[in-house]
Structure formats: C-alpha cells, structure tokens
Design a protein around this motif. Structure first.
Motif, PDB file in Angstrom:
ATOM      1  N   PRO A 128      38.748 -25.632  27.476  1.00 10.79           N
ATOM      2  CA  PRO A 128      40.133 -25.806  28.101  1.00 10.79           C
ATOM      3  C   PRO A 128      41.147 -25.464  27.203  1.00 10.79           C
ATOM      4  CG  PRO A 128      38.763 -27.609  28.655  1.00 10.79           C
ATOM      5  CD  PRO A 128      37.989 -26.851  27.612  1.00 10.79           C
ATOM      6  N   GLY A 129      42.351 -24.804  27.563  1.00  7.96           N
ATOM      7  CA  GLY A 129      43.305 -24.535  26.718  1.00  7.96           C
ATOM      8  C   GLY A 129      44.351 -23.987  27.441  1.00  7.96           C
ATOM      9  N   TRP A 130      45.562 -23.509  26.784  1.00  6.27           N
ATOM     10  CA  TRP A 130      46.731 -23.023  27.335  1.00  6.27           C
ATOM     11  C   TRP A 130      46.187 -21.278  27.577  1.00  6.27           C
ATOM     12  CZ3 TRP A 130      51.134 -25.119  28.447  1.00  6.27           C
ATOM     13  CH2 TRP A 130      51.344 -26.436  28.257  1.00  6.27           C
ATOM     14  N   ILE A 169      47.315 -23.793  32.178  1.00 10.10           N
ATOM     15  CA  ILE A 169      46.178 -24.284  31.409  1.00 10.10           C
ATOM     16  C   ILE A 169      45.061 -23.925  32.318  1.00 10.10           C
ATOM     17  CG2 ILE A 169      44.960 -26.420  30.485  1.00 10.10           C
ATOM     18  CD1 ILE A 169      47.545 -27.534  29.696  1.00 10.10           C
ATOM     19  N   GLU A 170      44.015 -23.101  31.573  1.00  8.58           N
ATOM     20  CA  GLU A 170      42.505 -23.248  32.074  1.00  8.58           C
ATOM     21  C   GLU A 170      41.674 -24.527  31.924  1.00  8.58           C
ATOM     22  OE1 GLU A 170      40.274 -19.827  31.035  1.00  8.58           O
ATOM     23  OE2 GLU A 170      41.916 -18.782  30.388  1.00  8.58           O
ATOM     24  N   ALA A 171      40.991 -24.806  33.034  1.00  3.50           N
ATOM     25  CA  ALA A 171      40.216 -26.035  33.109  1.00  3.50           C
ATOM     26  C   ALA A 171      38.920 -25.879  32.325  1.00  3.50           C
ATOM     27  CB  ALA A 171      39.898 -26.277  34.396  1.00  3.50           C
ATOM     28  N   GLY A 172      38.542 -24.587  31.957  1.00  5.31           N
ATOM     29  CA  GLY A 172      37.355 -24.588  31.177  1.00  5.31           C
ATOM     30  C   GLY A 172      36.319 -24.029  32.187  1.00  5.31           C
ATOM     31  N   THR A 173      36.415 -24.178  33.179  1.00  5.62           N
ATOM     32  CA  THR A 173      35.571 -23.446  34.464  1.00  5.62           C
ATOM     33  C   THR A 173      36.014 -22.345  34.871  1.00  5.62           C
ATOM     34  OG1 THR A 173      36.881 -24.674  36.078  1.00  5.62           O
ATOM     35  CG2 THR A 173      34.991 -25.756  35.266  1.00  5.62           C
ATOM     36  N   LEU A 227      53.704 -28.799  31.341  1.00  2.00           N
ATOM     37  CA  LEU A 227      54.741 -28.875  30.340  1.00  2.00           C
ATOM     38  C   LEU A 227      54.051 -29.699  29.263  1.00  2.00           C
ATOM     39  CD1 LEU A 227      57.627 -28.470  29.926  1.00  2.00           C
ATOM     40  CD2 LEU A 227      57.925 -30.619  31.074  1.00  2.00           C
ATOM     41  N   LYS A 228      54.481 -29.582  28.020  1.00  5.56           N
ATOM     42  CA  LYS A 228      54.176 -30.471  26.753  1.00  5.56           C
ATOM     43  C   LYS A 228      55.471 -30.347  25.930  1.00  5.56           C
ATOM     44  CE  LYS A 228      50.788 -31.313  23.127  1.00  5.56           C
ATOM     45  NZ  LYS A 228      49.504 -30.942  22.669  1.00  5.56           N
ATOM     46  N   GLU A 235      50.054 -33.282  27.724  1.00  6.35           N
ATOM     47  CA  GLU A 235      50.391 -32.370  28.619  1.00  6.35           C
ATOM     48  C   GLU A 235      50.477 -32.745  29.974  1.00  6.35           C
ATOM     49  OE1 GLU A 235      46.803 -30.338  27.754  1.00  6.35           O
ATOM     50  OE2 GLU A 235      47.675 -29.356  26.151  1.00  6.35           O
ATOM     51  N   VAL A 236      51.452 -32.292  30.862  1.00  4.92           N
ATOM     52  CA  VAL A 236      51.575 -32.818  32.248  1.00  4.92           C
ATOM     53  C   VAL A 236      51.650 -31.677  33.070  1.00  4.92           C
ATOM     54  CG1 VAL A 236      53.041 -35.183  31.584  1.00  4.92           C
ATOM     55  CG2 VAL A 236      54.420 -32.866  32.041  1.00  4.92           C
TER      56      VAL A 236
END
Length: 83
Positions: free
Chosen positions: A4-6, A29-33, A41-42, A48-49
């Motif tokens: 997961p990441g931006w 953001i990717e969920a990793g899937t 937003l951070k 991170e929201v």
C-alpha cells in the motif's frame, strides 16, 4: 502485489502556527490489492484521511470560501495586490 502507498501525491509546504514548515499531501492511495481508494489527505506526520468524492468537493468549496472571505477582509487580491 505492491505494498500500500501513495499512487499520486501533490505536496505543498506550509508554515504552522509555531513557525515550522509542514507538508500537506493530497492524492490517491493504493490499497495493495491494485484497487484505488478515495482521495486522501495527510498533514505533516498525521494520519492519512480518506476523502470520499462528496467530502473532497465540499472541502474545495470550503477552502475557496475561506480564501474569498480573507481577501474581502484584507482588501487583497490573489497575488498579494491590494485594492
């Protein structure tokens, strides 16, 4: 599968009330899937929201209205010019 990441990030640097420089990051953001979550937003090192489309749109409206109110009070225009 990626971690997961931006996926996209737009960052601006702003000054906090204490004078320190703080990044504000907005993007996807990717969920990793492989799936994309709503906009996120951070601020600084905070959480991170996630911003559903309706909330992101309302936040944009709120920021514009706040800037317009400030410009009306100060008599300034975008770019720092005064009337």
């Amino acid at each position: 599968m990626s971690a997961p990441g931006w996926r996209t990030a737009h960052v601006v640097q702003v000054r906090s009330r204490t004078g320190s420089i703080v990044p504000i990051r907005v993007g996807l953001i990717e969920a990793g899937t492989g799936s994309i979550l709503p906009a996120a937003l951070k601020i600084g090192n905070g959480d991170e929201v996630f911003l559903p489309d309706e909330i992101a749109t309302q936040l944009i409206v709120n920021i514009r209205e706040t800037v317009a109110e400030r410009l009306k009070i100060t008599g300034e225009h975008i770019g720092g010019e005064t009337s």
